[in-house]
Design an enzyme around this catalytic site. Structure first.
Site, PDB file in Angstrom:
ATOM      1  N   GLU A  94      -1.388  49.221 -29.414  1.00  0.00           N
ATOM      2  CA  GLU A  94      -1.306  50.645 -29.713  1.00  0.00           C
ATOM      3  C   GLU A  94      -2.683  51.251 -29.406  1.00  0.00           C
ATOM      4  O   GLU A  94      -3.699  50.733 -29.874  1.00  0.00           O
ATOM      5  CB  GLU A  94      -0.950  50.886 -31.183  1.00  0.00           C
ATOM      6  CG  GLU A  94      -0.819  52.371 -31.503  1.00  0.00           C
ATOM      7  CD  GLU A  94      -0.539  52.641 -32.975  1.00  0.00           C
ATOM      8  OE1 GLU A  94      -0.525  53.828 -33.357  1.00  0.00           O
ATOM      9  OE2 GLU A  94      -0.346  51.669 -33.737  1.00  0.00           O
TER      10      GLU A  94
ATOM     11  N   LYS B 105      -8.029  47.495 -37.427  1.00  0.00           N
ATOM     12  CA  LYS B 105      -8.510  48.658 -36.681  1.00  0.00           C
ATOM     13  C   LYS B 105      -8.776  49.837 -37.612  1.00  0.00           C
ATOM     14  O   LYS B 105      -9.667  50.651 -37.341  1.00  0.00           O
ATOM     15  CB  LYS B 105      -7.510  49.044 -35.597  1.00  0.00           C
ATOM     16  CG  LYS B 105      -7.587  48.150 -34.373  1.00  0.00           C
ATOM     17  CD  LYS B 105      -6.775  48.668 -33.222  1.00  0.00           C
ATOM     18  CE  LYS B 105      -5.300  48.498 -33.423  1.00  0.00           C
ATOM     19  NZ  LYS B 105      -4.519  48.862 -32.223  1.00  0.00           N
TER      20      LYS B 105
ATOM     21  N   ARG C  12      -2.265  34.126 -35.754  1.00  0.00           N
ATOM     22  CA  ARG C  12      -3.306  35.021 -35.238  1.00  0.00           C
ATOM     23  C   ARG C  12      -4.683  34.381 -35.399  1.00  0.00           C
ATOM     24  O   ARG C  12      -4.845  33.395 -36.123  1.00  0.00           O
ATOM     25  CB  ARG C  12      -3.259  36.367 -35.959  1.00  0.00           C
ATOM     26  CG  ARG C  12      -3.603  36.288 -37.431  1.00  0.00           C
ATOM     27  CD  ARG C  12      -3.528  37.651 -38.101  1.00  0.00           C
ATOM     28  NE  ARG C  12      -4.423  38.586 -37.453  1.00  0.00           N
ATOM     29  CZ  ARG C  12      -4.146  39.872 -37.304  1.00  0.00           C
ATOM     30  NH1 ARG C  12      -3.011  40.351 -37.746  1.00  0.00           N
ATOM     31  NH2 ARG C  12      -4.998  40.673 -36.717  1.00  0.00           N
TER      32      ARG C  12
END
Length: 567
Positions: free
Chosen positions: A34, A269, A259
């Site tokens: 994104e 973020k 991850r």
């Protein structure tokens, strides 16, 4: 034997079987960030997984921007993401935007409404949250759940036409409010947002939620293996539900991997943006940031990052990776690439009283003892030099082998010098050290008359280049900072970021000192990398360096206690 692009892993086994059985003809993956911030070290692993696995099987990878949330997205982030992926060494086949498919997504939502599988809900965000239930208690049906197909079609059309305010209505999938998987309790698939979009402008005032948009995008692009991190595992049933009920021809499947979690590192973020917005750091590319642009500015190389993520592997496990492991790979990458030179970060002047005044002698020095192909350089030597302040002590402890009154040390690439006198100012601070040198002890001359235990580095004073050095420690003191939350757009607009992690900021994360480098460094260019004797590997800062006034970022120190486990 050349190692494969990825180590043995469960996703590779799935792809191999899909190709063997004919379930898949050609592998197509995607990296779908994104554009609401800069990419970080965790994304580097996701990029590698998607691109390397596809390449390993002769397939392709799309770089797709999941731009379904215009409140947080910007073309600045789009451009930075493209730059980072290219810098890491990867080329994408297609570069679509989720917004390219907004009309198609709208049509698929209409299909769900006509099937009685979606409805417009007038409930407030708080009411919807309360109706959703908990992990232990089922949800409750919305009072608007049984609206007719005709009414839902009419309201959804009016939502698109801009007749309602933000938050006044949403479109929800009708699945099962009693499902043990809370993600299937009638999730929101469209919300109203009268916000200009960076790609579509004012064309839309309703936007799909990421979890609804993502499977549709994958199907449109013919993605065969939708690879994402483990926190999306609970969303997979809804992913499959969308694929099944939206009448999509392609049938992609989602696979989850563990991850990358790096010690003393925040990768949310939202939190990284807070650090930038509140000016705790010098922008997204601050060398202390775990962003790819920050690592690049600090001096990390794409080769080191690729080797690092390769070694972390691909699995279902969620582990915490030692920061020393990342540092290990940049040392390994730079040790044969970086010229070795001398810099003095905390200078004190040494006057060699028996060296001829006005004379400058050129000495020969190898550029990298481990890589003879890098050749040699000449460095000036004269009566006045700078050494590190810590390399001299007036009253040294036992086993201190550097310079002190009456002691002799070797100057790297030069001569033996002996301390004879110490000059102090009125306040008793040492301002100058007077020494004598022995001309017979020149480096490379074969002198064996006596030995010294200490070797120190130096720079010639009259031609030295003034330089700024930026030394870094981890930005976060805490070993395991708060966990990242990738479902950012699921959070209600205006919800504050949890700021407790700011209490763990390291006040010593940046130290700036002024010193000197060899005169041959006057032509150093941004992103040039060097090993400074005893100090570590440094990179010429691309943001603040100027011709003749270099600024060096320390990439990593020379020593580490980290060792890779033996194979």
């Amino acid at each position: 034997m050349e190692k494969p692009l990825t180590p043995s892993n469960f996703i590779k086994n799935v792809i191999s079987e899909d190709l063997r059985t004919g379930k898949v003809k050609e592998v197509v993956t995607r990296f779908p960030p994104e554009p609401n911030g800069y990419l970080h070290i965790g994304h580097a692993k996701a990029i590698w997984i998607n691109f390397a696995l596809a390449e390993e099987f002769g397939g392709t990878t799309n770089l797709r921007f999941d731009d379904t949330n215009p409140a947080k997205e910007d073309t600045e982030y789009v451009n930075s993401i493209r730059e980072d992926v290219k810098w890491l060494g990867y080329e994408w086949k297609e570069n679509p935007f989720a917004s390219d498919y907004f009309e198609e997504m709208y049509n698929r939502a209409v299909i769900l409404i006509k099937k009685g599988l979606a409805y417009v809900d007038d409930s407030s965000p708080d009411q919807i949250r309360e109706m959703r239930g908990t992990l232990k208690e089922p949800g409750t049906n919305s009072p608007y759940r049984e609206r007719s197909v005709e009414e839902n079609l009419d309201l959804f059309t009016r939502m698109r036409n801009g007749e309602f305010k933000d938050g006044e209505r949403v479109l929800r999938a009708k699945i099962n409010m009693a499902s043990p998987n809370i993600n299937l309790r009638d999730p929101i698939i469209y919300r109203i947002a009268h916000i200009p979009h960076h790609n579509t402008g004012d064309k839309w005032c309703i936007y799909p939620m990421y979890t609804f948009a993502h499977p549709i995008e994958d199907a449109i692009e013919g993605i065969t293996h939708s690879l994402c991190s483990l926190e999306f595992e609970d969303q997979r049933p809804f992913y499959d539900w969308v694929i099944e009920h939206c009448e999509l021809e392609a049938k992609p499947h989602q696979y989850e991997f563990g991850r990358l979690n790096l010690a003393q590192t925040v990768t949310s973020k939202r939190k990284l943006k807070l650090l930038v917005d509140e000016k705790h750091v010098d922008g997204w590319d601050d060398p202390r940031m775990p962003t790819i642009s920050g690592l690049r500015r600090r001096g990390y190389t794409p080769e080191a990052l690729r080797e690092f993520v390769y070694e972390t592997g691909i699995s279902k496990s969620q582990g915490l990776v030692d920061l020393g492991m990342l540092e290990h790979f940049i040392r390994e990458d730079l040790k044969l690439k970086a010229p070795r030179t001398m810099a003095v970060l905390d200078p004190i002047k040494v006057v060699i009283t028996n060296y001829p005044e006005g004379q400058v002698e050129m000495l020969e020095a190898e550029n990298n003892q481990e890589n003879e192909e890098m050749g040699k350089r000449e460095i000036p030597f004269s009566r006045e030099i700078y050494i590190e302040r810590e390399d001299f002590m007036e009253n040294p402890p036992n086993k201190y082998f550097r310079l002190f009154p009456g002691n002799e040390v070797r100057l790297k690439h030069a001569y033996f010098i002996k301390c004879n006198d110490v000059i102090k100012d009125e306040e008793g601070n040492i301002v100058e050290i007077h020494c004598t040198y022995d001309p017979e002890t020149k480096s490379g001359s074969g002198f064996t008359g006596r030995k010294v235990k200490g070797t120190i580095h130096w720079v010639e004073a009259t031609q030295a280049i003034p330089a700024e050095f930026r030394l870094f420690e981890p930005l976060i003191n805490k070993e395991e900072p708060e966990s990242d939350d990738e479902f950012e757009e699921e959070k209600e607009a205006g919800e504050p970021v949890e700021k407790s992690f700011l209490d763990e900021l390291n006040p010593n994360s940046l130290t700036i000192v002024q010193g000197f480098v060899e005169p041959n460094m006057k032509d150093a260019k941004p992103q040039d990398k060097f090993q400074f004797f005893r100090h570590g590997y440094f990179n010429v800062d691309p943001k603040y360096s100027e011709p003749g006034k270099p600024v060096f970022n320390r990439v990593v120190s020379l020593k580490s206690s980290f060792h890779l486990p033996k194979a």
